[in-house]
Design an enzyme around this catalytic site. Structure first.
Site, PDB file in Angstrom:
ATOM      1  N   ASN A  41       0.843  -1.199   0.000  1.00 11.31           N
ATOM      2  CA  ASN A  41       0.000   0.000   0.000  1.00 11.31           C
ATOM      3  C   ASN A  41       0.878   1.250   0.000  1.00 11.31           C
ATOM      4  O   ASN A  41       1.956   1.283   0.608  1.00 11.31           O
ATOM      5  CB  ASN A  41      -1.013   0.003   1.155  1.00 11.31           C
ATOM      6  CG  ASN A  41      -0.433  -0.220   2.528  1.00 11.31           C
ATOM      7  OD1 ASN A  41       0.610  -0.855   2.688  1.00 11.31           O
ATOM      8  ND2 ASN A  41      -1.098   0.300   3.531  1.00 11.31           N
ATOM      9  N   GLU A  43       0.339   5.137   0.680  1.00 16.81           N
ATOM     10  CA  GLU A  43      -0.581   6.191   1.127  1.00 16.81           C
ATOM     11  C   GLU A  43      -0.090   7.561   0.682  1.00 16.81           C
ATOM     12  O   GLU A  43       1.037   7.723   0.194  1.00 16.81           O
ATOM     13  CB  GLU A  43      -0.738   6.105   2.648  1.00 16.81           C
ATOM     14  CG  GLU A  43      -1.383   4.781   3.057  1.00 16.81           C
ATOM     15  CD  GLU A  43      -1.620   4.640   4.547  1.00 16.81           C
ATOM     16  OE1 GLU A  43      -1.103   5.479   5.335  1.00 16.81           O
ATOM     17  OE2 GLU A  43      -2.319   3.688   4.935  1.00 16.81           O
ATOM     18  N   CYS A  52      -4.052   0.694  -2.531  1.00 17.75           N
ATOM     19  CA  CYS A  52      -3.909  -0.570  -1.809  1.00 17.75           C
ATOM     20  C   CYS A  52      -2.777  -1.418  -2.373  1.00 17.75           C
ATOM     21  O   CYS A  52      -2.374  -1.268  -3.539  1.00 17.75           O
ATOM     22  CB  CYS A  52      -5.200  -1.373  -1.908  1.00 17.75           C
ATOM     23  SG  CYS A  52      -6.559  -0.717  -0.936  1.00 17.75           S
ATOM     24  N   GLU A  54      -2.928  -4.532  -3.234  1.00 14.90           N
ATOM     25  CA  GLU A  54      -3.412  -5.338  -4.366  1.00 14.90           C
ATOM     26  C   GLU A  54      -3.315  -4.535  -5.662  1.00 14.90           C
ATOM     27  O   GLU A  54      -2.966  -5.065  -6.713  1.00 14.90           O
ATOM     28  CB  GLU A  54      -4.870  -5.751  -4.146  1.00 14.90           C
ATOM     29  CG  GLU A  54      -5.100  -6.667  -2.965  1.00 14.90           C
ATOM     30  CD  GLU A  54      -5.354  -5.915  -1.662  1.00 14.90           C
ATOM     31  OE1 GLU A  54      -4.797  -4.808  -1.468  1.00 14.90           O
ATOM     32  OE2 GLU A  54      -6.101  -6.446  -0.830  1.00 14.90           O
ATOM     33  N   CYS A  85     -10.187  -4.988   0.006  1.00 17.52           N
ATOM     34  CA  CYS A  85     -11.318  -4.060   0.128  1.00 17.52           C
ATOM     35  C   CYS A  85     -12.255  -4.256  -1.075  1.00 17.52           C
ATOM     36  O   CYS A  85     -11.907  -4.959  -2.049  1.00 17.52           O
ATOM     37  CB  CYS A  85     -10.821  -2.617   0.202  1.00 17.52           C
ATOM     38  SG  CYS A  85     -10.265  -1.957  -1.392  1.00 17.52           S
ATOM     39  N   CYS A  88     -10.739  -3.376  -4.453  1.00 19.97           N
ATOM     40  CA  CYS A  88      -9.710  -4.330  -4.903  1.00 19.97           C
ATOM     41  C   CYS A  88     -10.320  -5.659  -5.322  1.00 19.97           C
ATOM     42  O   CYS A  88      -9.795  -6.340  -6.204  1.00 19.97           O
ATOM     43  CB  CYS A  88      -8.641  -4.517  -3.839  1.00 19.97           C
ATOM     44  SG  CYS A  88      -7.527  -3.100  -3.765  1.00 19.97           S
TER      45      CYS A  88
HETATM   46  N1  THU Z   1      -5.221  -1.761   2.517  1.00 20.72           N
HETATM   47  C1  THU Z   1      -4.640  -2.507   1.521  1.00 20.72           C
HETATM   48  O1  THU Z   1      -3.594  -2.127   0.963  1.00 20.72           O
HETATM   49  N2  THU Z   1      -5.232  -3.662   1.158  1.00 20.72           N
HETATM   50  C2  THU Z   1      -6.299  -4.220   1.788  1.00 20.72           C
HETATM   51  O2  THU Z   1      -6.699  -5.318   1.434  1.00 20.72           O
HETATM   52  C3  THU Z   1      -6.951  -3.498   2.882  1.00 20.72           C
HETATM   53  C4  THU Z   1      -6.448  -2.132   3.150  1.00 20.72           C
HETATM   54  C5  THU Z   1      -4.539  -0.531   2.927  1.00 20.72           C
HETATM   55  C6  THU Z   1      -5.159   0.752   2.483  1.00 20.72           C
HETATM   56  C7  THU Z   1      -4.607   1.721   3.513  1.00 20.72           C
HETATM   57  O3  THU Z   1      -3.318   2.169   3.089  1.00 20.72           O
HETATM   58  C8  THU Z   1      -4.424   0.879   4.756  1.00 20.72           C
HETATM   59  O4  THU Z   1      -4.479  -0.470   4.326  1.00 20.72           O
HETATM   60  C9  THU Z   1      -5.493   1.122   5.820  1.00 20.72           C
HETATM   61  O5  THU Z   1      -6.750   1.000   5.277  1.00 20.72           O
END
Ligand code: THU
Length: 130
Positions: A41, A43, A52, A54, A85, A88
């Site tokens: 991920n 941010e 994310c 994925e 999520c 994704c």
């Molecule tokens: N996140 C992912 O990268 N993948 C997931 O399957 C769930 C959530 C990340 C997004 C964000 O950067 C952090 O987790 C908190 O939500």
């Protein structure tokens, strides 16, 4: 799920750029070509612009010229299962069929394996537009 996939996800998770949530996620997709593609991920200070793990793994796969996902692994910390999520799930659906296994892992172990069809039933996909 093979060990290589698990170890690659661990490395990806360690590289996450998650200074806001502090929630690191690693993901690995396996292409039909047998290759593994990792992502973390990423941010952003403008929160909605983050992406994310994925999503970045899928981008790496597409950049390599592959367009079919046969297996997915998602790794995250905490008590709850770190499943993809909603967005994704749909992104994976673009490249995978309902029977594709999705391995949900902690950094220590495989916690559960589900299929894409279980996570995203009755989905809309590329076939709808064919
Ligand atoms: N996140 C992912 O990268 N993948 C997931 O399957 C769930 C959530 C990340 C997004 C964000 O950067 C952090 O987790 C908190 O939500």
């Amino acid at each position: 799920m093979d060990k290589a996939m698990f170890e690659l996800a661990r490395g990806a998770m360690a590289k996450a750029h998650a200074p806001y949530s502090r929630f690191r996620v690693g993901a690995v997709v396996k292409g039909a070509n047998g290759r593994l593609y990792a992502g973390c991920n990423v941010e952003n200070a403008a929160y909605p612009e983050g992406c994310c793990a994925e999503t970045s793994a899928i981008a790496a796969m597409v950049m390599d010229g592959e367009s079919k996902i046969v297996e997915v692994l998602v790794m995250g910390g905490g008590e709850g299962l770190v499943t993809p999520c909603g967005g994704c799930r749909q992104r994976i659906r673009e490249f995978a069929t309902d029977d594709a296994p999705i391995h949900i892992c902690s950094p220590d172990e495989l916690r559960r394996t589900v299929t894409l069809g279980e996570l995203l039933p009755l989905s809309f996909g590329p076939e709808n537009l064919a």
